[in-house]
Design a protein around this motif. Structure first.
Motif, PDB file in Angstrom:
ATOM      1  N   VAL A  44      61.396 -63.697  21.134  1.00 19.30           N
ATOM      2  CA  VAL A  44      60.150 -64.457  21.210  1.00 19.30           C
ATOM      3  C   VAL A  44      59.982 -65.235  19.906  1.00 19.30           C
ATOM      4  CG1 VAL A  44      57.640 -64.341  21.389  1.00 19.30           C
ATOM      5  CG2 VAL A  44      59.062 -62.852  22.811  1.00 19.30           C
ATOM      6  N   VAL A  45      59.773 -66.526  20.038  1.00 19.17           N
ATOM      7  CA  VAL A  45      59.658 -67.430  18.896  1.00 19.17           C
ATOM      8  C   VAL A  45      58.179 -67.673  18.603  1.00 19.17           C
ATOM      9  CG1 VAL A  45      60.232 -69.722  18.031  1.00 19.17           C
ATOM     10  CG2 VAL A  45      61.856 -68.504  19.507  1.00 19.17           C
ATOM     11  N   VAL A  46      57.797 -67.518  17.336  1.00 19.50           N
ATOM     12  CA  VAL A  46      56.390 -67.668  16.934  1.00 19.50           C
ATOM     13  C   VAL A  46      56.309 -68.597  15.729  1.00 19.50           C
ATOM     14  CG1 VAL A  46      54.293 -66.506  16.170  1.00 19.50           C
ATOM     15  CG2 VAL A  46      55.856 -65.347  17.741  1.00 19.50           C
ATOM     16  N   GLY A  47      55.404 -69.574  15.796  1.00 21.39           N
ATOM     17  CA  GLY A  47      55.220 -70.524  14.714  1.00 21.39           C
ATOM     18  C   GLY A  47      53.900 -70.346  13.992  1.00 21.39           C
ATOM     19  N   THR A  48      53.494 -71.373  13.273  1.00 21.96           N
ATOM     20  CA  THR A  48      52.325 -71.317  12.402  1.00 21.96           C
ATOM     21  C   THR A  48      51.246 -72.279  12.886  1.00 21.96           C
ATOM     22  OG1 THR A  48      53.143 -73.065  10.951  1.00 21.96           O
ATOM     23  CG2 THR A  48      53.819 -70.804  10.445  1.00 21.96           C
ATOM     24  N   THR A  49      50.031 -72.026  12.434  1.00 21.35           N
ATOM     25  CA  THR A  49      48.940 -72.959  12.692  1.00 21.35           C
ATOM     26  C   THR A  49      49.088 -74.178  11.794  1.00 21.35           C
ATOM     27  OG1 THR A  49      47.609 -71.673  11.139  1.00 21.35           O
ATOM     28  CG2 THR A  49      47.276 -71.244  13.483  1.00 21.35           C
ATOM     29  N   ASP A  50      48.116 -75.083  11.884  1.00 24.89           N
ATOM     30  CA  ASP A  50      48.122 -76.322  11.109  1.00 24.89           C
ATOM     31  C   ASP A  50      49.347 -77.153  11.458  1.00 24.89           C
ATOM     32  OD1 ASP A  50      47.047 -78.174   9.373  1.00 24.89           O
ATOM     33  OD2 ASP A  50      48.049 -77.347   7.615  1.00 24.89           O
ATOM     34  N   TRP A  51      49.625 -77.256  12.783  1.00 27.78           N
ATOM     35  CA  TRP A  51      50.689 -78.112  13.302  1.00 27.78           C
ATOM     36  C   TRP A  51      52.083 -77.581  13.016  1.00 27.78           C
ATOM     37  CZ3 TRP A  51      49.203 -81.839  16.650  1.00 27.78           C
ATOM     38  CH2 TRP A  51      47.853 -82.255  16.595  1.00 27.78           C
ATOM     39  N   GLY A  52      52.232 -76.292  12.835  1.00 24.11           N
ATOM     40  CA  GLY A  52      53.552 -75.688  12.816  1.00 24.11           C
ATOM     41  C   GLY A  52      54.320 -75.807  11.528  1.00 24.11           C
ATOM     42  N   GLY A  53      53.725 -76.338  10.481  1.00 26.58           N
ATOM     43  CA  GLY A  53      54.444 -76.551   9.231  1.00 26.58           C
ATOM     44  C   GLY A  53      54.466 -75.320   8.340  1.00 26.58           C
ATOM     45  N   PRO A  54      55.207 -75.393   7.238  1.00 26.19           N
ATOM     46  CA  PRO A  54      55.307 -74.241   6.327  1.00 26.19           C
ATOM     47  C   PRO A  54      53.996 -73.882   5.657  1.00 26.19           C
ATOM     48  CG  PRO A  54      56.378 -76.178   5.381  1.00 26.19           C
ATOM     49  CD  PRO A  54      56.061 -76.519   6.799  1.00 26.19           C
ATOM     50  N   GLY A  55      53.046 -74.832   5.615  1.00 22.54           N
ATOM     51  CA  GLY A  55      51.760 -74.527   5.005  1.00 22.54           C
ATOM     52  C   GLY A  55      50.982 -73.454   5.738  1.00 22.54           C
ATOM     53  N   GLY A  56      51.320 -73.187   7.015  1.00 22.70           N
ATOM     54  CA  GLY A  56      50.619 -72.158   7.780  1.00 22.70           C
ATOM     55  C   GLY A  56      51.182 -70.763   7.602  1.00 22.70           C
ATOM     56  N   LEU A  57      52.273 -70.608   6.836  1.00 22.03           N
ATOM     57  CA  LEU A  57      52.908 -69.295   6.708  1.00 22.03           C
ATOM     58  C   LEU A  57      51.992 -68.272   6.043  1.00 22.03           C
ATOM     59  CD1 LEU A  57      56.531 -70.339   5.662  1.00 22.03           C
ATOM     60  CD2 LEU A  57      55.838 -69.252   7.803  1.00 22.03           C
ATOM     61  N   ALA A  58      51.251 -68.702   5.030  1.00 22.31           N
ATOM     62  CA  ALA A  58      50.435 -67.754   4.272  1.00 22.31           C
ATOM     63  C   ALA A  58      49.410 -67.046   5.147  1.00 22.31           C
ATOM     64  CB  ALA A  58      49.738 -68.468   3.113  1.00 22.31           C
ATOM     65  N   ALA A  59      48.927 -67.719   6.188  1.00 22.01           N
ATOM     66  CA  ALA A  59      47.879 -67.137   7.042  1.00 22.01           C
ATOM     67  C   ALA A  59      48.438 -66.441   8.277  1.00 22.01           C
ATOM     68  CB  ALA A  59      46.902 -68.233   7.476  1.00 22.01           C
ATOM     69  N   LEU A  60      49.757 -66.449   8.466  1.00 27.37           N
ATOM     70  CA  LEU A  60      50.360 -65.879   9.671  1.00 27.37           C
ATOM     71  C   LEU A  60      50.520 -64.368   9.542  1.00 27.37           C
ATOM     72  CD1 LEU A  60      51.764 -66.358  12.427  1.00 27.37           C
ATOM     73  CD2 LEU A  60      53.909 -66.624  11.153  1.00 27.37           C
ATOM     74  N   THR A  61      50.027 -63.637  10.534  1.00 28.93           N
ATOM     75  CA  THR A  61      50.226 -62.188  10.623  1.00 28.93           C
ATOM     76  C   THR A  61      50.889 -61.886  11.957  1.00 28.93           C
ATOM     77  OG1 THR A  61      48.254 -61.761   9.276  1.00 28.93           O
ATOM     78  CG2 THR A  61      49.124 -59.935  10.570  1.00 28.93           C
ATOM     79  N   LEU A  62      52.069 -61.298  11.901  1.00 28.38           N
ATOM     80  CA  LEU A  62      52.821 -61.028  13.120  1.00 28.38           C
ATOM     81  C   LEU A  62      52.703 -59.570  13.527  1.00 28.38           C
ATOM     82  CD1 LEU A  62      56.073 -63.043  12.339  1.00 28.38           C
ATOM     83  CD2 LEU A  62      54.283 -63.640  13.981  1.00 28.38           C
ATOM     84  N   PRO A  63      52.731 -59.295  14.824  1.00 26.62           N
ATOM     85  CA  PRO A  63      52.679 -57.901  15.283  1.00 26.62           C
ATOM     86  C   PRO A  63      53.992 -57.183  14.980  1.00 26.62           C
ATOM     87  CG  PRO A  63      53.040 -59.362  17.132  1.00 26.62           C
ATOM     88  CD  PRO A  63      52.796 -60.239  15.945  1.00 26.62           C
ATOM     89  N   VAL A  64      53.965 -55.879  15.081  1.00 27.29           N
ATOM     90  CA  VAL A  64      55.176 -55.076  14.875  1.00 27.29           C
ATOM     91  C   VAL A  64      56.059 -55.227  16.104  1.00 27.29           C
ATOM     92  CG1 VAL A  64      56.075 -52.751  14.493  1.00 27.29           C
ATOM     93  CG2 VAL A  64      53.936 -53.456  13.397  1.00 27.29           C
ATOM     94  N   ASP A  65      57.175 -55.929  15.946  1.00 25.21           N
ATOM     95  CA  ASP A  65      58.073 -56.225  17.058  1.00 25.21           C
ATOM     96  C   ASP A  65      59.422 -56.596  16.454  1.00 25.21           C
ATOM     97  OD1 ASP A  65      59.487 -57.820  19.154  1.00 25.21           O
ATOM     98  OD2 ASP A  65      57.614 -57.529  20.267  1.00 25.21           O
ATOM     99  N   SER A  66      60.482 -56.008  16.942  1.00 24.41           N
ATOM    100  CA  SER A  66      61.800 -56.205  16.333  1.00 24.41           C
ATOM    101  C   SER A  66      62.584 -57.363  16.936  1.00 24.41           C
ATOM    102  CB  SER A  66      62.630 -54.920  16.463  1.00 24.41           C
ATOM    103  OG  SER A  66      62.823 -54.586  17.822  1.00 24.41           O
ATOM    104  N   ASN A  67      61.978 -58.111  17.858  1.00 26.76           N
ATOM    105  CA  ASN A  67      62.695 -59.212  18.507  1.00 26.76           C
ATOM    106  C   ASN A  67      61.949 -60.538  18.376  1.00 26.76           C
ATOM    107  OD1 ASN A  67      65.177 -58.063  19.786  1.00 26.76           O
ATOM    108  ND2 ASN A  67      63.656 -56.684  20.698  1.00 26.76           N
ATOM    109  N   LEU A  68      61.429 -60.785  17.178  1.00 26.94           N
ATOM    110  CA  LEU A  68      60.718 -62.026  16.902  1.00 26.94           C
ATOM    111  C   LEU A  68      61.580 -62.963  16.060  1.00 26.94           C
ATOM    112  CD1 LEU A  68      57.119 -60.762  16.021  1.00 26.94           C
ATOM    113  CD2 LEU A  68      58.064 -61.374  18.269  1.00 26.94           C
TER     114      LEU A  68
END
Length: 591
Positions: A207-231
């Motif tokens: 499963v592929v997951v991106g960031t807010t703010d149009w998918g750019g690297p600037g959204g990484l700081a606010a990204l919280t991903l669930p516990v999942d080993s296939n992301l």
């Protein structure tokens, strides 16, 4: 999170049938060997842009055919990314039905599933791997509270429909470029809910997951991903925007044409950008997929070839897979005619020459254009509060201190400090650099452009994540024409925090090769001017303004004038995101 949002997520919990509690800072699960191998095998890819992502297939001038996948495989691409507008209308022959019902149970029409099945079959017949996504879900971006249950119901059906596809060659991407009302907090919760739905029928699916703010690297700081080993983490790279988007018809005002790329600071910025993504992913043991990168054909051939080759080699050296944007699309597509591919981009993307990544020695700057960048006082700086944004600005011991009190519109530019006018010269390169830190975690950004309406942009840093300790940031840019009204703004973001800025400098460098001055060539630009749409030099094929679902909103009546072809849109609904039905171009009337 407000009361309405809490209500929505209680509703989502009922749909998922599982809890949706997302714990900030939860321990990441180590990525499985299978998902790491999957990402490695994705390798080099191509986006099937403007096809199934259009409001209805064919609305943007191209249709998907079996021979498209044959041709892509013949060029030795390893995968395709399939942008799909599940929120759109019809299939390749009938544009009248909703692809997914707008009322419960939000059923996906079998005719559209059959159309996507054809694309999947053609992909697999050519031994191409596939990333299948949800693209342009504009109703969700514009009306989150109402549309989130429908979004999850659609994913429940997608997951069930494709559950038997092999997990070693097909991945699901939850949503392309979250923006608008899909804030970082909402996105983190929505990702958790969507993945739980997918896992009911696809326990091991990448499963592929991106960031807010149009998918750019600037959204990484606010990204919280669930516990999942296939992301797989996906990031889109369209930097520097002044180079990548020059002349692009869908950006208003049109960015000036003539910006070159390939100098020391261009390469340094590209390296630092790739390194930042790699560091984020390494800390969380996540494979990285650059799901989109690309540039328009308005730049010179040497610059765009250098940009494409450099980005691709940087990604590959760091173990990232990637997908170029796009395939057959007028302004950025690799396929220029029915059978002719662009040789510059193809050569660049498939090169193995890594010597181009050697940085060398930095050039000497000619001068610093910023006045009082060390903040002896507030001289030379303008404190700006826009659209009800509120804050306070002062200088303390040689440091600019800005306290953000409120940003009602949640736009990062509501509170900012600016310096104008600055004299910028065509034929030179500029590097904006500064120190910044804050009393708690937040993001800011820096903007450089023309300091008068319509405020064309030359450079944007994208979101900059601040911490308590000072860090130096920089961005580089050029201008295509001399500008005596250049402006630098440091936008303080949306969070109620105190931000400190110091040592702001704008260095000017002479380029070895002058930048070609000019603007977008006639016949290639469509733009909004007040209540009119203006097309330079050619009569657009579009006959209607349509909404994000492809529904007709206003007929377009084109009239020839000295400025080109003009259509009056004064009667169109104000403040709504609309599209031309036969061109890949969007408009917000009365914004």
């Amino acid at each position: 999170m407000g009361k309405e949002s809490k209500s929505v997520f209680r509703g989502l919990a009922k749909i998922v049938g599982l809890g949706v509690v997302l714990v900030a800072g939860a321990t990441m699960a180590a990525s499985s060997p299978a998902v790491k191998l999957f990402n490695q095998r994705l390798g080099k890819g191509l986006n099937l842009g403007n096809l199934l992502e259009a409001p209805s297939e064919g609305a943007w001038g191209v249709n998907l055919m079996r021979t498209d996948l044959d041709a892509i495989a013949a060029k030795k691409f390893q995968h395709v990314r399939a942008p799909i507008r599940w929120d759109g209308l019809g299939d390749d022959t009938d544009h009248t039905f909703q692809r997914a019902l707008r009322t419960p149970p939000y059923t996906v029409d079998p005719r559209f599933f059959a159309r996507v099945d054809s694309m999947v079959a053609w992909t697999r017949r050519n031994h191409l791997m596939l990333v299948l996504n949800d693209h342009h879900h504009d109703s969700l971006f514009q009306n989150f509270e109402h549309e989130a249950p429908r979004f999850l119901a659609i994913w429940d059906q997608i997951a069930a429909h494709f559950k038997d596809l092999p997990t070693d060659s097909v991945a699901f991407e939850i949503l392309n470029e979250p923006n608008g009302q899909v804030t970082a907090e909402r996105w983190n919760r929505l990702v958790e809910s969507a993945i739980k739905l997918v896992r009911k029928t696809n326990p091991d699916r990448p499963v592929v997951v991106g960031t807010t703010d149009w998918g750019g690297p600037g959204g990484l700081a606010a990204l919280t991903l669930p516990v999942d080993s296939n992301l797989i983490l996906t990031v889109h790279d369209y930097d520097p925007k002044g180079f990548v988007y020059q002349g692009a018809s869908w950006i208003e005002p049109v960015m000036p044409v003539g910006v070159k790329w390939g100098g020391y600071w261009d390469l340094k910025q590209a390296i630092e950008g790739a390194d930042a993504i790699a560091a984020y992913a390494k800390e969380r043991d996540l494979p990285v997929y650059i799901g989109e990168f690309g540039t328009t054909y308005k730049s010179d051939k040497v610059s765009r070839g250098a940009w494409a080759a450099t980005k691709a080699r940087l990604f590959e050296e760091r173990g990232f897979s990637w997908a170029w944007w796009s395939y057959k699309e007028r302004e950025m597509g690799l396929l220029r005619t029915a059978t002719i591919w662009d040789p510059t981009f193809l050569t660049a993307l498939f090169s193995t020459d890594t010597s181009i990544l050697a940085l060398g020695e930095p050039p000497k700057n000619d001068r610093d254009l910023i006045r009082n960048g060390s903040f002896a006082d507030t001289t030379g700086w303008k404190f700006v509060q826009l659209d009800r944004g509120a804050g306070r600005f002062r200088v303390d011991s040689g440091v600019a201190v800005t306290k953000v009190d409120s940003c009602p519109l949640k736009e990062g530019w509501e509170v900012e400090i600016c310096q104008v006018p600055l004299s910028l010269k065509a034929g030179n390169q500029y590097q904006l650099t500064f120190l910044a830190w804050s009393d708690s975690a937040t993001t800011i950004d820096a903007w450089v452009g023309h300091g008068e309406d319509p405020w064309p942009m030359y450079a944007s840093s994208g979101a900059i994540a601040l911490e308590r300790s000072p860090k130096r940031f920089h961005t580089v840019f050029q201008v295509a024409e001399d500008d005596s009204m250049g402006e630098v703004c440091i936008n303080m973001g949306v969070n109620p925090v105190t931000i400190r800025v110091d040592s702001v400098q704008l260095f000017e460098y002479a380029l070895d090769v002058p930048v070609r001055a000019g603007s977008a060539k006639p016949g290639h630009a469509i733009r909004r001017v007040g209540t009119e749409i203006v097309s330079d030099g050619f009569r657009p094929k579009s006959e209607w303004l349509v909404d994000s679902r492809g529904c007709r909103v206003q007929r377009l009546e084109w009239k020839a004038s000295a400025r080109g072809w003009i259509a009056d849109v004064a009667k169109a609904p104000r403040g709504r995101l609309l599209f031309l039905d036969r061109e890949a171009w969007k408009i917000v009337v009365g914004d």
